[in-house]
Design a protein around this motif. Sequence first.
Motif, PDB file in Angstrom:
ATOM      1  N   MET A   1      -7.734  17.381 -26.088  1.00  0.00           N
ATOM      2  CA  MET A   1      -6.959  16.398 -26.842  1.00  0.00           C
ATOM      3  C   MET A   1      -5.532  16.889 -27.014  1.00  0.00           C
ATOM      4  N   SER A   2      -4.574  15.996 -26.753  1.00  0.00           N
ATOM      5  CA  SER A   2      -3.166  16.314 -26.951  1.00  0.00           C
ATOM      6  C   SER A   2      -2.635  15.578 -28.178  1.00  0.00           C
ATOM      7  N   THR A   3      -1.557  16.119 -28.754  1.00  0.00           N
ATOM      8  CA  THR A   3      -0.996  15.550 -29.973  1.00  0.00           C
ATOM      9  C   THR A   3       0.511  15.406 -29.852  1.00  0.00           C
ATOM     10  N   LEU A   4       0.996  14.207 -30.143  1.00  0.00           N
ATOM     11  CA  LEU A   4       2.427  13.936 -30.251  1.00  0.00           C
ATOM     12  C   LEU A   4       2.734  13.810 -31.742  1.00  0.00           C
ATOM     13  N   GLU A   5       3.585  14.695 -32.235  1.00  0.00           N
ATOM     14  CA  GLU A   5       3.830  14.751 -33.680  1.00  0.00           C
ATOM     15  C   GLU A   5       5.320  14.578 -33.980  1.00  0.00           C
ATOM     16  N   ILE A   6       5.608  13.615 -34.839  1.00  0.00           N
ATOM     17  CA  ILE A   6       6.967  13.333 -35.289  1.00  0.00           C
ATOM     18  C   ILE A   6       7.028  13.653 -36.777  1.00  0.00           C
ATOM     19  N   LYS A   7       7.984  14.497 -37.174  1.00  0.00           N
ATOM     20  CA  LYS A   7       8.071  14.909 -38.572  1.00  0.00           C
ATOM     21  C   LYS A   7       9.472  14.656 -39.130  1.00  0.00           C
ATOM     22  N   ASP A   8       9.536  13.842 -40.176  1.00  0.00           N
ATOM     23  CA  ASP A   8      10.761  13.612 -40.958  1.00  0.00           C
ATOM     24  C   ASP A   8      11.982  13.426 -40.050  1.00  0.00           C
ATOM     25  N   LEU A   9      11.854  12.527 -39.089  1.00  0.00           N
ATOM     26  CA  LEU A   9      12.885  12.344 -38.059  1.00  0.00           C
ATOM     27  C   LEU A   9      14.013  11.451 -38.570  1.00  0.00           C
ATOM     28  N   HIS A  10      15.223  11.980 -38.493  1.00  0.00           N
ATOM     29  CA  HIS A  10      16.428  11.229 -38.839  1.00  0.00           C
ATOM     30  C   HIS A  10      17.302  11.126 -37.590  1.00  0.00           C
ATOM     31  N   VAL A  11      17.744   9.918 -37.266  1.00  0.00           N
ATOM     32  CA  VAL A  11      18.516   9.679 -36.045  1.00  0.00           C
ATOM     33  C   VAL A  11      19.697   8.774 -36.351  1.00  0.00           C
ATOM     34  N   SER A  12      20.845   9.097 -35.764  1.00  0.00           N
ATOM     35  CA  SER A  12      22.063   8.321 -35.961  1.00  0.00           C
ATOM     36  C   SER A  12      22.668   7.928 -34.627  1.00  0.00           C
ATOM     37  N   ILE A  13      23.554   6.927 -34.670  1.00  0.00           N
ATOM     38  CA  ILE A  13      24.338   6.542 -33.495  1.00  0.00           C
ATOM     39  C   ILE A  13      25.798   6.380 -33.893  1.00  0.00           C
ATOM     40  N   GLU A  14      26.665   6.482 -32.888  1.00  0.00           N
ATOM     41  CA  GLU A  14      28.087   6.228 -33.103  1.00  0.00           C
ATOM     42  C   GLU A  14      28.352   4.736 -32.928  1.00  0.00           C
ATOM     43  N   THR A  15      29.034   4.125 -33.894  1.00  0.00           N
ATOM     44  CA  THR A  15      29.435   2.724 -33.800  1.00  0.00           C
ATOM     45  C   THR A  15      30.942   2.629 -34.002  1.00  0.00           C
ATOM     46  N   GLU A  16      31.480   1.443 -33.818  1.00  0.00           N
ATOM     47  CA  GLU A  16      32.917   1.240 -34.024  1.00  0.00           C
ATOM     48  C   GLU A  16      33.304   1.488 -35.477  1.00  0.00           C
ATOM     49  N   GLN A  17      32.336   1.342 -36.367  1.00  0.00           N
ATOM     50  CA  GLN A  17      32.594   1.563 -37.794  1.00  0.00           C
ATOM     51  C   GLN A  17      32.294   3.004 -38.217  1.00  0.00           C
ATOM     52  N   GLY A  18      31.886   3.842 -37.265  1.00  0.00           N
ATOM     53  CA  GLY A  18      31.560   5.222 -37.578  1.00  0.00           C
ATOM     54  C   GLY A  18      30.094   5.530 -37.324  1.00  0.00           C
ATOM     55  N   VAL A  19      29.626   6.655 -37.817  1.00  0.00           N
ATOM     56  CA  VAL A  19      28.236   7.078 -37.617  1.00  0.00           C
ATOM     57  C   VAL A  19      27.317   6.233 -38.500  1.00  0.00           C
TER      58      VAL A  19
END
Length: 258
Positions: A1-19
């Motif tokens: 058995m394999s496990t994909l684990e995501i923990k407390d993930l925060h993600v941002s992108i750059e926009t014209e108005q900033g991050v």
Amino acid sequence: MSTLEIKDLHVSIETEQGVKEILKGVTLTVKTGETHALMGPNGSGKSTLASTIAGHPRYTVTSGSITLDGEDVLAMSVDARARAGLFLAMQYPVEVPGVTMTNFLRTAKTAIDGKAPALRTWTKDVKAAMEQLRIDADFAQRNVNEGFSGGEKKRVEILQLELFKPKFAILDETDSGLDVDALKVVSEGVNRAQDEGNMGTLLITHYTRILRYIKPQFVHVFVDGKIAEQGGPELADRLEDEGYDRYLAAAGTASAQA
């Protein structure tokens, strides 16, 4: 058995108005043999999560982690993630002019496995998978997705899924743009891959209609960049009746208080 684990993930992108922060602390664990449905309204960050797992360069992980059997996925290149067993069926599959389906599929399979598949067996497998997905045999000689309808592109995504046999499939709104017949064919392909390969599936969708054919054990409501509620299949039934309004209202209240 394999496990994909995501923990407390925060993600941002750059926009014209900033991050702009899109994912605001996502924690989720998927194991092979499991099917998870991630459901939420437009703009909630579901596709951002899918793209981040796959390694899209537009998205910047500011904190948190993604691991596959304990290995740091975020430290891997996009191709290394594919070789490790991650597969993304894109919401909007791209056209690749000048590259035939035949060449693309065999080259990709060789890159993932580290060796070329035996030609006779491979040809048989491709033909069988195309027939099951009701993809015309002539498509094998056409350029990847070039001139394909939306439904044809989605079938080709599932063709890749069946042939590449990943550990984990992230299906980003694979049901969008499909009529009833195509939805059933595509769902059957996902179920075959799940049954044959002991695969884990993260199914991203707005609607419950695909869940009539692909049965999840776990349902997660995704609103404003995070998981708002989790449950079993009964949660999807409740969403069908009630929609997302109460989650959006709660998210709006939390934002105002912040």
